[in-house]
Design an enzyme around this catalytic site. Structure first.
Site, PDB file in Angstrom:
ATOM      1  N   GLY A 113       0.820  -1.202   0.000  1.00 38.55           N
ATOM      2  CA  GLY A 113       0.000   0.000   0.000  1.00 38.55           C
ATOM      3  C   GLY A 113       0.856   1.254   0.000  1.00 38.55           C
ATOM      4  O   GLY A 113       2.058   1.217   0.241  1.00 38.55           O
ATOM      5  N   GLY A 124       0.294   5.339   1.267  1.00 37.87           N
ATOM      6  CA  GLY A 124      -0.645   6.289   1.852  1.00 37.87           C
ATOM      7  C   GLY A 124      -0.029   7.670   1.974  1.00 37.87           C
ATOM      8  O   GLY A 124       1.042   7.933   1.419  1.00 37.87           O
ATOM      9  N   PHE A 166       1.433   8.846   4.218  1.00 38.16           N
ATOM     10  CA  PHE A 166       2.598   8.771   5.080  1.00 38.16           C
ATOM     11  C   PHE A 166       3.805   8.216   4.328  1.00 38.16           C
ATOM     12  O   PHE A 166       4.947   8.542   4.601  1.00 38.16           O
ATOM     13  CB  PHE A 166       2.218   7.845   6.242  1.00 38.16           C
ATOM     14  CG  PHE A 166       3.311   7.576   7.235  1.00 38.16           C
ATOM     15  CD1 PHE A 166       3.965   6.357   7.237  1.00 38.16           C
ATOM     16  CD2 PHE A 166       3.674   8.527   8.166  1.00 38.16           C
ATOM     17  CE1 PHE A 166       4.965   6.097   8.166  1.00 38.16           C
ATOM     18  CE2 PHE A 166       4.666   8.274   9.084  1.00 38.16           C
ATOM     19  CZ  PHE A 166       5.316   7.060   9.092  1.00 38.16           C
ATOM     20  N   ASP A 195      -9.288  10.087  12.105  1.00 40.67           N
ATOM     21  CA  ASP A 195      -9.307   9.626  10.712  1.00 40.67           C
ATOM     22  C   ASP A 195      -9.967   8.260  10.599  1.00 40.67           C
ATOM     23  O   ASP A 195      -9.426   7.331  10.015  1.00 40.67           O
ATOM     24  CB  ASP A 195      -7.877   9.591  10.156  1.00 40.67           C
ATOM     25  CG  ASP A 195      -7.879   9.592   8.622  1.00 40.67           C
ATOM     26  OD1 ASP A 195      -8.937   9.879   8.026  1.00 40.67           O
ATOM     27  OD2 ASP A 195      -6.820   9.302   8.031  1.00 40.67           O
TER      28      ASP A 195
END
Ligand SMILES: *[C@@H]1O[C@H](CO)[C@@H](O)[C@H](O)[C@H]1NC(C)=O
Ligand SMILES: *[C@@H]1O[C@H](CO)[C@@H](O)[C@H](O)[C@H]1NC(C)=O
Ligand SMILES: *[C@@H]1O[C@H](CO)[C@@H](O)[C@H](O)[C@H]1NC(C)=O
Ligand SMILES: *[C@@H]1O[C@H](CO)[C@@H](O)[C@H](O)[C@H]1NC(C)=O
Ligand SMILES: *[C@@H]1O[C@H](CO)[C@@H](O)[C@H](O)[C@H]1NC(C)=O
Ligand SMILES: *[C@@H]1O[C@H](CO)[C@@H](O)[C@H](O)[C@H]1NC(C)=O
Ligand SMILES: *[C@@H]1O[C@H](CO)[C@@H](O)[C@H](O)[C@H]1NC(C)=O
Ligand SMILES: *[C@@H]1O[C@H](CO)[C@@H](O)[C@H](O)[C@H]1NC(C)=O
Ligand SMILES: *[C@@H]1O[C@H](CO)[C@@H](O)[C@H](O)[C@H]1NC(C)=O
Ligand SMILES: *[C@@H]1O[C@H](CO)[C@@H](O)[C@H](O)[C@H]1NC(C)=O
Ligand SMILES: *[C@@H]1O[C@H](CO)[C@@H](O)[C@H](O)[C@H]1NC(C)=O
Length: 824
Positions: free
Chosen positions: A487, A489, A491, A604
């Site tokens: 993944g 993101g 970040f 979030d």
């Protein structure tokens, strides 16, 4: 198949079974009355009259004693029955010591009603030398959990021991205890009777072992509705059978309106009350040869006493003039059959009896029971009235006689009015207090890597015990090999990997200048390292060598909730699974909001931050944006963080961050789960782009069913859907103050699950105690959600909750609890 052609001389071959039940002839039923003790209201000084018995407080017991160390009492919220508003909590091995005046079989019931703010209990219970519950944990839920045992005990002392688990902060608790002598016929003397033994392979002769201590796993009223504690002769609760029926539409309920005739040699009213025998399931279509099958969850590879209750209410019109008989098969695990022939036993009909078997469960974790037609029968039908499954207890209690030393006896009664909220405060102050003491007594934290140090240092700055060297990370990710990337993101990139110790992990690597900075990085480590909860993704370690900012989490095999809702859905989740996942996520978020680490606002919440492990257990992830701080109710933030489509409009307007912002976002997730579409979808017509707005339009119209995920169409119980819609609506209120707390959302969702499971035939807000013409009690145990309370529809208890006295805790009570906490 041999059994389809039974011996034509049915009468003689079946008379044998009569012997099984002869013993009850020896004990006339009139000699037994339900005793008045022991009924104990744990953690309280007062008596409560409920379930038709006086539950006496255990604070100053006159009739029994407690060997306790380091115990306290505490209160759950006033939304529950008074009996469940207090509990006794044990942090050290403790016991209740009761005097028994007679040899015999005793009914032992333990009532547990865990409240969410309490944390996770973990403990063992034993009595009479047998382990009753081992490694018992209990999720806070909507209904009290009542565990029942049948224990053979001789006159003298009965010690019921509670032993907290080895883990740090483990504790045991109990809300109420019942121990009373059972009628003798309840468990016949099996040493002199022969009881057939059955395994998955089929018949296995007669059981030769000892049958005297049991844990009741299932007690089921087959037919219509349940039988409540208040109407049962031994205050048992019989649940409806429908959730256990295998699909196939092969059965229908049969209700008998005449009187049941208890007969010598058969069942007595203490074996099962007539309410169990007046309803049955019979074959839907007597032309077919379809079996009716039930499936019950049991422990694997263990002996169970399977007691099946029958009463021929189907062919009762048979008489001397027009003689016909009902004969049918009983199957256990498919390979064992038994001819049930009520007429042979009781020609006059409508006489209850039961048949016992010892069944060894296979390794599927289920036990299958079926009834089916026998072609030899005059009346082609099959039926069943009730089922009890009791696990045979064999595990001896491991504990040695713990010298119950004269530890501090602390009794703190918290006002039921503030309930859970107060506990949160206390735990928070407890944490502060520990931190304060630590600051005094220990110098700077050493750099040892022992687990205990690691754990106790979480109150310090960064947790050094969790630090993983960069070399370990490179090993795990094969030098950040792109094929392991799972993944990307805000970040940075996320890799899956395997640490040197074999643990599968998810590794989140921050990229310089890419979203979050060092501050968020440290926030996340601090927050996550303090938190251990089964519905929150655990931080396993971190790495801040060189310029790296790497977080290592437990690996969640099944990815994000979102992937399972829409997109490349492999298998669509059932409504019940979705509700369970929502409940689990709600528990995780509730823990963030109210758990022992003080208030944490996630900020979030979204479907990609709810992850599923290999058994589809949900855990909430990604605390990078979390705001952790002392219990200030509000926090003014300088910039809005969160994900588009999920952001609380109030937060957007006022920049006021509260737990209620998470509740809003969670409301959006609930809609996503129901409708299986993204929170924001720009490709849709304008009024459909935002899921929250669009969903609320349909909810207000009362037509939410028009927008449910097509995969779920027709599979959601309308009451469950209605409750779910109301829950979403509450979460999505404009003003944070109007939204419920996470724990209330959780209760509502649990209630949705109940409605889905039990297909409650009445409306949730209707009174459950109204008499029905044939006298069959309707499903009990209804919790009116959120702003109400639990009621087992027993007339003796409903309405009795209002006058409960409540007291505010004062300073000294708070400190006695702290003392106890510090002393551990
Ligand atoms: C219950 O027991 C308490 C204490 O033994 C007694 O004061 C009370 O009157 C009893 N209540 C009922 C309804 O029997
Ligand atoms: C408990 O107390 C009641 C009344 O005080 C008494 O009748 C009963 O015998 C006592 N039970 C035991 C087991 O001592
Ligand atoms: C209970 O948990 C302990 C460790 O926590 C484990 O060693 C033990 O096997 C467990 N017992 C059972 C019966 O599951
Ligand atoms: C009760 O059981 C004990 C041993 O379990 C036995 O010694 C005693 O005789 C029994 N008492 C009665 C009255 O049966
Ligand atoms: C089981 O017990 C019954 C009743 O006493 C007896 O007739 C039968 O032979 C026994 N079965 C076996 C396999 O021992
Ligand atoms: C079950 O069967 C009956 C009669 O055979 C029929 O009326 C009913 O609609 C069926 N129900 C379902 C859910 O298939
Ligand atoms: C049952 O079978 C009989 C004779 O075979 C037939 O007349 C009857 O219509 C059947 N009933 C049903 C409900 O199928
Ligand atoms: C026997 O049963 C038949 C049919 O159900 C009924 O008509 C008759 O009256 C009954 N006779 C007696 C003596 O109960
Ligand atoms: C029990 O029922 C389940 C569900 O139909 C089935 O999968 C399983 O094979 C059955 N087990 C046995 C031993 O018949
Ligand atoms: C009923 O169950 C038995 C045992 O599992 C099986 O042998 C039989 O085929 C079943 N009957 C039908 C019609 O499915
Ligand atoms: C329960 O407690 C809340 C405050 O926590 C209070 O507002 C409510 O009136 C109480 N309900 C009852 C039935 O006592």
């Amino acid at each position: 198949m041999e059994f389809l052609h039974p011996n034509t001389n049915i009468l003689s071959s079946l008379s044998l079974t009569f012997l099984l039940h002869l013993s009850s002839l020896l004990f006339p039923t009139s000699s037994y009355t339900l005793p008045d003790y022991y009924f104990i209201n744990c953690g309280s000084h007062s008596s409560i009259f409920t379930y038709k018995r006086n539950f006496t407080g255990d604070e100053n017991p006159s009739n029994f004693s407690l060997s306790l160390t380091g115990t306290t009492t505490s209160a759950a919220s006033n939304q529950t029955l008074p009996l469940y508003q207090t509990a006794r909590i044990f942090t050290k091995p403790s016991s209740y010591d009761l005097n028994l005046h007679q040899n015999g079989t005793y009914v032992l019931r333990l009532h547990f009603f865990p409240f969410p703010s309490l944390g996770n209990p973990f403990f063992q219970v034993s009595a009479s030398g047998f382990s009753l519950l081992s490694n018992f944990t209990s999720q806070s839920g909507v209904f009290p959990l009542i565990e029942e045992f049948l224990i053979k005990a001789s006159a003298g002392k009965l010690k019921i021991k509670f032993k907290p688990g080895e883990k740090e902060r483990s504790f045991a608790f109990v809300n109420a205890i019942e121990v009373f002598l059972a009628p003798q016929e309840l468990i016949p003397d099996y040493a002199t009777l022969h009881i057939p033994r059955v395994t998955k392979q089929g018949s296995h002769g007669n059981f030769t072992g000892v049958l005297d201590n049991f844990r009741v796993l299932h007690r089921i009223n087959v037919g219509v509705g349940d039988v409540k504690r208040g109407t049962d002769t031994l205050m048992r609760y019989w649940v409806p059978d429908d959730p256990y029926l295998l699909p196939g539409n092969t059965s229908k309920p049969h209700i008998y309106t005449d009187e049941i005739k208890y007969q010598g040699g058969g069942a007595t009213e203490f074996i099962a009350p007539d309410n169990v025998y007046v309803t049955a399931k019979e074959m839907m279509n007597t032309n077919s040869s379809d079996n009716i099958s039930w499936r019950f969850e049991v422990k694997k590879g263990v002996n169970h006493l399977l007691r099946l209750h029958f009463c021929d209410i189907v062919s009762v019109t048979s008489n001397e003039t027009f003689k016909f008989y009902l004969l049918f098969y009983l199957f256990i695990y498919g390979n064992y059959h038994y001819n049930v022939f009520p007429w042979d036993r009781y020609p006059q009909g409508a006489a209850p009896f039961y048949i016992d078997h010892v069944v060894e469960s296979d390794d599927s974790g289920f036990m299958n029971v079926s009834v089916g037609p026998n072609s030899e029968s005059d009346v082609r039908n099959a039926m069943l009235n009730g089922v009890e499954i009791m696990e045979l207890l064999t595990e001896k209690a491991s504990d040695s006689e713990d010298g119950a030393s004269s530890g501090k006896r602390l009794f703190v009664i918290l006002g039921s009015c503030l309930g859970g909220l107060v506990l949160v405060f206390i735990v928070f102050f407890g944490v502060m207090f520990l931190r304060f003491r630590k600051g005094f007594s220990n110098g700077p934290l050493g750099s040892t890597h022992s687990r205990t140090t690691a754990r106790s240092s979480v109150f310090g700055d960064l947790n050094l015990g969790l630090k993983i060297p960069l070399s370990g990370i490179l090993f795990a990710t094969e030098h950040f090999d792109a094929k392991l990337m799972i993944g990307e993101g805000g970040f940075g990139k996320v890799y899956k990997g395997t640490l040197r110790n074999g643990n599968r992990v998810a590794i989140k690597r921050s990229e310089a200048g890419h979203g979050q900075g060092l501050e968020e990085f440290h926030t996340e480590i601090r927050v996550l390292s303090k938190i251990r909860h089964q519905h929150l993704v655990s931080l396993i370690g971190y790495c801040d060598e060189k310029d790296e900012m790497i977080l290592v989490y437990e690996f969640m095999e099944n990815g994000t909730l979102r992937e399972h809702l829409y997109g490349d859905v492999i298998r669509s989740l059932s409504w019940d699974e979705r509700l369970r996942i929502c409940c689990e996520a709600a528990k995780g978020i509730d823990y963030l909001h109210t758990g022992s680490t003080g208030t944490i606002i996630h900020r979030d919440i979204k479907s990609t931050n709810i992850l599923l492990d290999e058994s589809y257990v949900a855990k909430v992830a990604d605390f990078g944006l979390s705001h952790s701080g002392p219990l200030d109710q509000t926090h003014v933030s300088t910039e809005v963080k969160g994900s588009f489509g999920y952001i609380d409009p109030e937060y957007f307007r006022c920049l006021q961050l509260t737990q209620k912002s998470d509740v809003y976002s969670f409301g959006v997730v609930l809609l996503e789960v129901l409708c299986a579409r993204p929170a924001v979808d720009q490709e849709l017509p304008r009024d459909e782009v935002n899921l929250a707005d669009w969903g609320m339009v349909w909810q207000r119209k009362g037509e939410l069913e028009k927008v449910v995920d097509p995969c779920l169409e027709g599979r959601i119980n309308p009451s469950s859907l209605r409750k779910f819609g109301e829950t979403v609506e509450k979460c999505l209120q404009e003003n944070g103050a109007d939204r419920p707390n996470m724990v209330d959302v959780l209760w509502d969702l649990e209630y949705c699950r109940q409605l889905q499971h039990s297909a409650v035939p009445r409306q949730p807000y209707e009174d459950s105690t109204t008499e029905v013409s044939w006298g069959v009690p309707m499903p009990a145990l209804q919790r009116l959600p959120s702003d109400s309370f639990i009621v087992e529809g027993d007339d003796s208890v409903s309405g009795s909750f209002s006058g409960v006295a409540s007291s505010q805790p004062n300073g000294s009570e708070v400190f006695s609890l702290l003392d106890m906490d510090g002393a551990r």
